[in-house]
Write an enzyme that holds these catalytic residues in place. Structure first.
Site, PDB file in Angstrom:
ATOM      1  N   LYS B  81     -27.027   8.799   7.851  1.00 35.31           N
ATOM      2  CA  LYS B  81     -27.241   9.665   6.688  1.00 35.31           C
ATOM      3  C   LYS B  81     -28.531  10.466   6.856  1.00 35.31           C
ATOM      4  O   LYS B  81     -29.527   9.938   7.354  1.00 35.31           O
ATOM      5  CB  LYS B  81     -27.324   8.805   5.420  1.00 35.31           C
ATOM      6  CG  LYS B  81     -27.387   9.608   4.127  1.00 35.31           C
ATOM      7  CD  LYS B  81     -27.451   8.697   2.914  1.00 35.31           C
ATOM      8  CE  LYS B  81     -27.356   9.485   1.617  1.00 35.31           C
ATOM      9  NZ  LYS B  81     -27.350   8.628   0.422  1.00 35.31           N
ATOM     10  N   SER B 156     -23.665   9.592  -2.914  1.00 34.02           N
ATOM     11  CA  SER B 156     -24.216  10.687  -2.153  1.00 34.02           C
ATOM     12  C   SER B 156     -23.989  10.580  -0.637  1.00 34.02           C
ATOM     13  O   SER B 156     -24.097  11.586   0.056  1.00 34.02           O
ATOM     14  CB  SER B 156     -25.709  10.789  -2.415  1.00 34.02           C
ATOM     15  OG  SER B 156     -26.386   9.664  -1.908  1.00 34.02           O
ATOM     16  N   SER B 180     -24.263   5.077  -4.019  1.00 33.39           N
ATOM     17  CA  SER B 180     -24.127   6.110  -2.984  1.00 33.39           C
ATOM     18  C   SER B 180     -23.487   5.661  -1.676  1.00 33.39           C
ATOM     19  O   SER B 180     -23.103   6.500  -0.866  1.00 33.39           O
ATOM     20  CB  SER B 180     -25.490   6.732  -2.680  1.00 33.39           C
ATOM     21  OG  SER B 180     -25.838   7.627  -3.701  1.00 33.39           O
TER      22      SER B 180
END
Lengths: 95, 475
Positions: B81, B156, B180
């Site tokens: 990420k 996210s 997330s």
């Protein structure tokens, strides 16, 4: 409903410049979200202590000695700043 | 491919690590133009790491082809990420503010996966600074859902989930502040773990809400998620909130497992189609021998408001560092105050501004007691709810998301509607508990995830329950 002036005041506290359309949109959003936050009013917390962390943590300390970073790391970090002069971060005039 | 398949293939010399890396990189080139799971593909890094693995394998004596000397993630393509620093690689956190920011060092979790032999194939798309539930808040455009490109991947960590689902990598490192990891895992049909608060180091992670943020693994199978978790977990001197957790070796028997089903997780707002899949999953676990017990988390209905007050308050403090002076983008305003205001005004996206400002408001004089202090006390009540339930059960089961992956654009104009997606996930971050999202079935071709929750540091119970469920689910 939160006023336009209040939104402007918060924006200034948060150091964010807002365009007029943003100001209008945020006024509406903030009113809705703050109203949603009101749901917590129903909870009785008179017996509760405030907790900042979810797990039990003890203070973690170390000796107060400086740890030297490698010069190439320092160099990299300095290069990250938008404006430098020598090995210093350049800050625009305050007033 | 699973970690085990990669390991076996490398040891039997069915393929080399370089061939493997090239195959995954080709997959990214083929799929990612439409999907947009990646913000940056680190081809050179992945190939260099692959060559090292191949050299290591070439040096293994023939009789040691059992692979004991091969590190646990040798040759495993992994995406990361974009909120997690990989030295020398762009790290934008999905924000224009960090558009040109190159990570000066490796996050501890990145050091660990590198040492374990993983091949880092790229940095994945995310909502700006992790603020969002659909990856639509990325300054660089949304990630599409691999099952339906007109729908969101969740957020996210949407890029991480989509990259695993499409086979652009084998595993991924995500980050979970209020769902997330679990939400995009559910929306993309992969496995994702939010570890216990403190179980994994956060050194080198772009912080937003420090009492909630936690790094965790994402993979196609529970077993791979477990392997990656064991590589990244543990105490780190660079993160004073990290702890060394004990791994329980108790034998796992599903016939002894007590599963709590909280009635609050099946109330108003839950899509009946999602409910049917989750109820079905719980029934299967019951048929396999688990004992199902109805439980109650009475303060659950306050969790979402509670979470957003704490989240925004911490964000307003954490993001003060983006000032146009120290690093990141800068827009000159002549004097210092104007430079602050212009840099933040121009380079931060709408949701980030919204949260910084509401957090500033919640922490300001006159409102601090009413919002922040109150929220921290409600948080303590929520924790007690969980403590009481875990006296009676070993795990809690319920949905990850109240509804199916929604259409791109459907909720962007209405922040409150977007926040509602997080109603079942944020509770765990507030209580610091670990949670696993496991694919449980689908509705009209769209994946639905089952959420399993355990007491703090009982990740092993989640993995064992998850693996048992994978064997009995039918889809």
């Amino acid at each position: 409903m939160i006023t336009k002036e209040e939104v402007q005041h918060i924006a200034k506290l948060a150091r964010i410049e807002l365009a007029d359309e943003e100001l209008k949109k945020f006024q509406k959003d903030f009113s809705q979200i703050l109203e949603f936050f009101e749901t917590l009013k129903d909870v009785d917390v008179s017996d509760e202590k405030s907790t900042a962390y979810s797990i039990a943590l003890n203070n973690v300390t170390r000796d107060d000695i400086s740890r030297r970073e490698k010069p190439e790391v320092v160099e990299k970090l300095i290069r990250m700043t938008p404006q430098i002069e020598g090995n210093y971060v350049k800050v625009p005039k305050v007033l | 491919m699973t970690i085990e398949e990669i390991r076996t293939g490398l040891l039997k010399k069915e393929f080399s690590a370089v061939e493997l890396a090239e195959q995954y990189l080709a997959r990214i080139r083929e799929k990612d133009q439409e999907l947009h799971a990646f913000l940056n593909v680190t081809e050179k890094l992945a190939l260099a790491q692959a060559r090292e693995i191949d050299e290591k394998i070439a040096r293994l004596p023939a009789r040691q082809a059992t692979g004991e000397e091969l590190p646990p993630l040798a040759g495993v393509p992994c995406s990361v990420k974009d909120a997690i620093l990989v030295e020398g690689v762009l790290c934008t956190a999905g924000s224009r503010m960090l558009e040109n920011y190159i990570a000066p060092y490796d996050a501890t979790v990145v050091q660990k996966i590198k040492k374990a032999g993983a091949l880092i194939v790229g940095k994945t798309n995310m909502d700006e600074f992790g603020m969002g539930s659909s990856t639509e808040n990325s300054a660089f455009g949304p990630t599409k859902n691999p099952y339906d490109p007109t729908r969101v991947a969740g957020g996210s960590s949407g890029g991480s989930a989509a990259s695993v689902a499409t086979g652009e990598c084998a595993v991924s490192l995500g980050e979970d502040t209020g769902g997330s990891i679990r939400l995009p895992a559910s929306f993309c049909g992969v496995v994702g773990l939010k570890p216990t608060y403190g179980a994994v180091s956060r050194y080198g992670i772009i912080a937003i809400a420090s009492s909630l943020d936690q790094v965790g693994p994402m993979a196609k199978t529970v077993e791979d998620c477990e392997t990656l978790f064991h590589v990244i977990r543990g105490k780190d001197p660079m993160d004073s909130t990290s702890v060394e957790s004990k791994i329980s070796n108790d034998e796992f028997l599903i016939s002894k497992l007590r599963i709590g089903v909280p009635k609050e997780y099946f109330g108003e707002g839950l899509d009946p189609q999602v409910e049917k899949v989750i109820r079905g999953a719980i029934e299967k676990l019951e048929h396999a021998g688990a004992k199902i017990i109805e439980v109650s988390l009475p303060h659950c209905s306050y969790a979402l408001a509670d979470y957003y007050i704490i989240n925004m308050s911490e964000i307003s403090a954490n993001l003060a560092r983006y000032d146009g002076i120290r690093y990141g983008a800068s827009v000159s305003g002549g004097n210092l105050l104007a430079t602050y205001m212009r840099s933040r005004g121009e380079k931060l996206g709408a949701e980030v501004k919204r949260r910084i400002m509401l957090g500033t408001y919640a922490l300001s004089a006159g409102y601090y007691e009413q919002y922040y202090v109150k929220a921290q006390k409600v948080r303590a009540l929520l924790r007690k709810d969980f403590d009481q339930v875990f006296e009676k059960v070993d795990v809690i089961a319920g949905p990850v998301s109240p509804f199916l992956p929604f259409k791109i654009g459907e909720k962007v104009g209405n922040p409150l509607a977007m926040y509602l997606v997080d109603m079942y996930t944020v509770t765990l971050n507030l209580a610091g508990l670990p949670g696993l999202s496991v694919p449980a079935g689908s509705v009209q071709g769209l994946p639905v995830g089952l959420q399993l929750i355990a007491p703090a540091f009982q990740e092993q119970t989640l993995f064992e329950t998850g693996k048992a469920f994978e064997k009995i689910r039918t889809f």
